[in-house]
Write a protein that holds these residues in place. Structure first.
Motif, PDB file in Angstrom:
ATOM      1  N   ALA A   7       2.022   7.521   0.708  1.00  0.00           N
ATOM      2  CA  ALA A   7       0.666   7.344   1.235  1.00  0.00           C
ATOM      3  C   ALA A   7       0.661   6.111   2.116  1.00  0.00           C
ATOM      4  CB  ALA A   7      -0.332   7.189   0.103  1.00  0.00           C
ATOM      5  N   SER A  34       7.818   8.643  -5.182  1.00  0.00           N
ATOM      6  CA  SER A  34       6.601   8.471  -4.388  1.00  0.00           C
ATOM      7  C   SER A  34       6.231   6.998  -4.347  1.00  0.00           C
ATOM      8  CB  SER A  34       5.452   9.296  -4.975  1.00  0.00           C
ATOM      9  OG  SER A  34       5.095   8.805  -6.239  1.00  0.00           O
ATOM     10  N   PRO A  89      -1.496   3.664   4.328  1.00  0.00           N
ATOM     11  CA  PRO A  89      -2.910   3.321   4.498  1.00  0.00           C
ATOM     12  C   PRO A  89      -3.285   3.174   5.972  1.00  0.00           C
ATOM     13  CG  PRO A  89      -1.677   1.366   3.894  1.00  0.00           C
ATOM     14  CD  PRO A  89      -0.706   2.519   3.842  1.00  0.00           C
ATOM     15  N   THR A 102       2.856   4.315  -2.900  1.00  0.00           N
ATOM     16  CA  THR A 102       1.582   4.061  -2.228  1.00  0.00           C
ATOM     17  C   THR A 102       1.655   2.660  -1.655  1.00  0.00           C
ATOM     18  OG1 THR A 102       0.403   5.492  -3.770  1.00  0.00           O
ATOM     19  CG2 THR A 102      -0.915   3.932  -2.497  1.00  0.00           C
TER      20      THR A 102
END
Length: 188
Positions: free
Chosen positions: A31, A6, A33, A8
């Motif tokens: 993720a 994963s 943004p 971010t």
């Protein structure tokens, strides 16, 4: 990056460059943004472990082959900010549902595979069926439905029925196009 599971991406990133996560088949979540405006070419190419992704409403373009061969993806939501989708962007994915929030069909050519066009339901905003059904690229979808524009609204829609006039059989479908039963009518 076969062990990358994963990631971010920080809010300072405005563009995800070409081939950044190319063939990271262990990647299961990412993720993105709301600062990201463009997703480049082949960014998630062959990321088989990726089962879902949220494209933020800030993204305006999705590059060529961006999600090609992401075989774990079964549904995708394209936000209303997207104006262009590159060739083969979702080719080779096992999509069952595509929810697009754009009132005007995004520009792009052959973003999906022929199997997707035949076996996937394209959900478009209410009042936009004609725009997609008569668009040079989007008409390829065999099953285009007008619907609400959020995943929650789609899930909350009531089941609908279709009547087969020859056999007088009603088929009942859930909001994601799965047949949940049939009812035979009694002829008079």
């Amino acid at each position: 990056c076969s062990r990358l599971k994963s990631i971010t991406i920080p809010n300072s990133v405005t563009s995800i460059g070409d081939q950044v996560f190319y063939s990271c088949d262990g990647l299961t979540s990412i993720a993105i943004p709301s600062s990201v405006k463009t997703i480049g070419d082949q960014v998630f190419y062959s990321c088989d472990g990726l089962t879902s992704i949220t494209i933020p409403n800030s993204v305006t373009s999705i590059g060529e082959e961006a999600f090609q061969y992401c075989r774990g993806l079964t549904s995708i939501t394209i936000p209303n900010s997207v104006t262009s989708i590159g060739s083969s962007a979702f080719n080779g994915c096992k999509l069952r549902n595509v929810l697009i929030k754009c009132a005007t069909p995004p520009a792009g050519s052959s973003a999906f595979s022929s199997q997707t066009y035949y076996h996937t339901t394209l959900y478009v905003p209410t009042g936009c069926w004609d725009a997609y059904a008569y668009d040079d690229d989007w008409y390829l979808f065999h099953n285009i439905r007008e619907t609400a524009t959020t995943e929650e609204q789609v899930a909350m829609q009531q089941a609908y029925t279709l009547m087969d006039a020859e056999t007088f059989t009603y088929s009942v479908y859930d909001p994601v196009n799965n047949c949940i039963g049939t009812i035979k009518s009694v002829s008079a």
